[in-house]
Write an enzyme that holds these catalytic residues in place. Structure first.
Site, PDB file in Angstrom:
ATOM      1  N   HIS A  80      15.469  11.172 -10.369  1.00 55.59           N
ATOM      2  CA  HIS A  80      16.787  11.654  -9.962  1.00 55.59           C
ATOM      3  C   HIS A  80      17.674  11.837 -11.189  1.00 55.59           C
ATOM      4  O   HIS A  80      17.549  11.093 -12.175  1.00 55.59           O
ATOM      5  CB  HIS A  80      17.475  10.638  -9.042  1.00 55.59           C
ATOM      6  CG  HIS A  80      16.865  10.521  -7.681  1.00 55.59           C
ATOM      7  ND1 HIS A  80      15.918  11.396  -7.190  1.00 55.59           N
ATOM      8  CD2 HIS A  80      17.094   9.610  -6.686  1.00 55.59           C
ATOM      9  CE1 HIS A  80      15.588  11.038  -5.960  1.00 55.59           C
ATOM     10  NE2 HIS A  80      16.290   9.963  -5.631  1.00 55.59           N
ATOM     11  N   ARG A 119      21.942  -3.823   2.753  1.00 57.33           N
ATOM     12  CA  ARG A 119      22.745  -3.526   1.559  1.00 57.33           C
ATOM     13  C   ARG A 119      24.230  -3.785   1.744  1.00 57.33           C
ATOM     14  O   ARG A 119      24.899  -4.263   0.830  1.00 57.33           O
ATOM     15  CB  ARG A 119      22.518  -2.077   1.111  1.00 57.33           C
ATOM     16  CG  ARG A 119      21.165  -1.863   0.444  1.00 57.33           C
ATOM     17  CD  ARG A 119      20.929  -0.402   0.138  1.00 57.33           C
ATOM     18  NE  ARG A 119      19.589  -0.196  -0.395  1.00 57.33           N
ATOM     19  CZ  ARG A 119      18.885   0.922  -0.241  1.00 57.33           C
ATOM     20  NH1 ARG A 119      19.412   1.941   0.439  1.00 57.33           N
ATOM     21  NH2 ARG A 119      17.680   1.028  -0.740  1.00 57.33           N
ATOM     22  N   THR A 123       0.805  -1.230   0.000  1.00 56.24           N
ATOM     23  CA  THR A 123       0.000   0.000   0.000  1.00 56.24           C
ATOM     24  C   THR A 123       0.836   1.276   0.000  1.00 56.24           C
ATOM     25  O   THR A 123       0.284   2.371  -0.066  1.00 56.24           O
ATOM     26  CB  THR A 123      -0.928   0.015   1.237  1.00 56.24           C
ATOM     27  OG1 THR A 123      -0.124  -0.078   2.421  1.00 56.24           O
ATOM     28  CG2 THR A 123      -1.901  -1.154   1.189  1.00 56.24           C
ATOM     29  N   GLY A 124       2.164   1.156   0.067  1.00 51.07           N
ATOM     30  CA  GLY A 124       3.027   2.328   0.092  1.00 51.07           C
ATOM     31  C   GLY A 124       3.272   2.902  -1.288  1.00 51.07           C
ATOM     32  O   GLY A 124       2.791   2.372  -2.306  1.00 51.07           O
ATOM     33  N   GLN A 130      18.454  15.308  -6.810  1.00 53.28           N
ATOM     34  CA  GLN A 130      17.494  14.312  -6.357  1.00 53.28           C
ATOM     35  C   GLN A 130      16.098  14.898  -6.163  1.00 53.28           C
ATOM     36  O   GLN A 130      15.929  15.972  -5.589  1.00 53.28           O
ATOM     37  CB  GLN A 130      17.992  13.651  -5.069  1.00 53.28           C
ATOM     38  CG  GLN A 130      19.276  12.890  -5.293  1.00 53.28           C
ATOM     39  CD  GLN A 130      19.821  12.207  -4.058  1.00 53.28           C
ATOM     40  OE1 GLN A 130      21.030  12.134  -3.883  1.00 53.28           O
ATOM     41  NE2 GLN A 130      18.947  11.706  -3.196  1.00 53.28           N
ATOM     42  N   CYS A 168      18.123   4.353  -4.556  1.00 56.95           N
ATOM     43  CA  CYS A 168      17.641   4.909  -5.815  1.00 56.95           C
ATOM     44  C   CYS A 168      18.666   5.821  -6.486  1.00 56.95           C
ATOM     45  O   CYS A 168      18.722   5.891  -7.721  1.00 56.95           O
ATOM     46  CB  CYS A 168      16.333   5.659  -5.603  1.00 56.95           C
ATOM     47  SG  CYS A 168      16.394   6.918  -4.311  1.00 56.95           S
ATOM     48  N   SER A 171      10.452  13.152  -4.193  1.00 58.80           N
ATOM     49  CA  SER A 171       9.883  11.847  -3.852  1.00 58.80           C
ATOM     50  C   SER A 171      10.902  10.917  -3.218  1.00 58.80           C
ATOM     51  O   SER A 171      10.528   9.927  -2.587  1.00 58.80           O
ATOM     52  CB  SER A 171       9.275  11.185  -5.093  1.00 58.80           C
ATOM     53  OG  SER A 171      10.229  11.063  -6.125  1.00 58.80           O
ATOM     54  N   GLY A 172      12.195  11.231  -3.352  1.00 58.99           N
ATOM     55  CA  GLY A 172      13.212  10.458  -2.666  1.00 58.99           C
ATOM     56  C   GLY A 172      13.097  10.577  -1.155  1.00 58.99           C
ATOM     57  O   GLY A 172      13.626   9.741  -0.415  1.00 58.99           O
ATOM     58  N   ARG A 222      19.260  18.133  -3.340  1.00 61.72           N
ATOM     59  CA  ARG A 222      17.817  18.001  -3.542  1.00 61.72           C
ATOM     60  C   ARG A 222      17.334  19.160  -4.423  1.00 61.72           C
ATOM     61  O   ARG A 222      17.711  20.317  -4.199  1.00 61.72           O
ATOM     62  CB  ARG A 222      17.101  18.033  -2.202  1.00 61.72           C
ATOM     63  CG  ARG A 222      15.643  17.588  -2.258  1.00 61.72           C
ATOM     64  CD  ARG A 222      15.506  16.099  -2.430  1.00 61.72           C
ATOM     65  NE  ARG A 222      15.908  15.353  -1.240  1.00 61.72           N
ATOM     66  CZ  ARG A 222      15.881  14.035  -1.148  1.00 61.72           C
ATOM     67  NH1 ARG A 222      15.484  13.307  -2.168  1.00 61.72           N
ATOM     68  NH2 ARG A 222      16.281  13.427  -0.044  1.00 61.72           N
TER      69      ARG A 222
END
Length: 347
Positions: A254, A100, A12-13, A157, A130, A160-161, A247
């Site tokens: 991006h 990661r 749902t994200g 960037q 991303c 939305s990041g 940003r």
């Protein structure tokens, strides 16, 4: 043959929503698709592959019978539930930062290091950040020919990041600025904006040389991710990487300006030829006609777009280029789906 069962955790994200669209438009390699989210989202109905599916709550039993589980959730949720899903028999493909840099968890970009999916003693495969993903497909293609030894990058960037709050904040700030008659002084923008949201300065009509959290020696977490993840994906432990993450007032996609240094001499024409034929890359590079990628061109698309390719004037081993990538698609959901599809071939 029965097709493998896929679970989408965090369906749902923001990234989960993109994931459902990707699953609905790519080749169907899955049998059952199971949507999983927090208890408060359980019972919601979402469309995937033309079918209405009911979201179920995140519990250990939710992974019973699941072959592959894609996680699009915060780090702490992945850290807790990824091992639980793996213990229940699922191969976990995680989009968070939880695993990661774990030496026992491969960090995979299918166009660059697909063979690494086999090296998963914990049953978990990690998806890069991303920002790294926005450039590494193009860098990987060039590396195969010229052997990269240094990267100097500046990122641009999108809001939305920073998640949905980043998107909402930028929209609100743009509305505030548009509704006021600002003077010519840059400081007027700061005075016009009432809420900075997740950003340390106004993003509307501005750029912010900051993304992520503060780490050692003045670097941010985003800048160190570009360094450390590039090293791991390319398999070059001593690769020299310097990044400055900025940003910009763009909703999604991006961009990065990349200066790459190679072992071998590189020409503009040779690099263009490699990028033109590289899987997952779309070369748009015609400066005479002012043709090059911008976020407005790239948003909603899957490839890494590359333009402004130039051989360095001062160093025959260096190349400069500009890349754009949709940070919610290839930068998150798409790469996760591609990894999962590679795993699906094992069943």
């Amino acid at each position: 043959m029965n097709k493998p069962t896929l679970a989408v955790v965090g369906a749902t994200g923001a990234v989960g929503t993109v994931m459902l669209d990707i699953l609905s438009t790519r080749e169907n390699v899955w049998g059952e698709i199971r949507l999983i989210a927090s208890a408060r989202s359980a019972g919601k109905k979402l469309m995937c592959r033309g079918e209405e599916l009911t979201v179920i709550a995140l519990t250990p039993e939710a992974f019973d019978g699941v072959d592959v589980a894609m996680f699009d959730v915060p780090d702490e949720v992945s850290a807790e539930w990824g091992p639980i899903a793996a213990a229940r028999g699922a191969v976990v493909v995680d989009n968070s930062g939880a695993f990661r840099m774990d030496k026992d968890v491969p960090l995979v970009v299918p166009e660059v290091n697909p063979g690494d999916i086999k090296k998963r003693p914990k049953g978990i495969i990690s998806n890069p950040n991303c920002t790294t993903l926005s450039m590494i497909v193009a860098v990987g293609a060039l590396h195969r020919e010229y052997n990269v030894k240094e990267l100097i990058v500046a990122s641009y960037q999108a809001a939305s990041g920073a998640g949905q709050s980043g998107i909402d904040t930028l929209h609100a700030q743009l509305s505030e600025v548009a509704g006021k008659n600002l003077g010519s002084v840059a400081g007027d923008v700061r005075k016009a904006i009432s809420d900075l949201g997740p950003f340390p300065a106004p993003l509307a009509m501005n750029v912010i040389p900051w993304a992520g959290s503060l780490k050692d020696e003045g670097y941010t977490s985003e800048e160190l991710k570009v360094r450390n993840e590039s090293r791991k994906i390319l398999g070059i432990a001593d690769l020299r990487v310097s990044a400055t993450c900025v940003r910009v007032p763009v909703i999604t996609t991006h961009s990065l300006a990349v200066h790459a240094v190679f072992d071998k001499q590189v020409t503009r024409e040779g690099a263009q030829s490699i990028l033109k034929s590289a899987p997952g890359v779309n070369l748009v590079d015609n400066p005479e006609k002012k043709e090059f990628p911008t976020p407005a061109d790239v948003v909603g698309t899957d490839p890494t777009w590359v333009g402004r390719v130039r051989a360095s004037i001062d160093d025959p081993h260096s190349l400069d280029f500009f890349v754009c990538g949709d940070n919610l698609r290839k930068g998150a959901a798409l790469n996760t789906a591609q990894i999962a599809e590679l795993v699906a071939k094992e069943f």
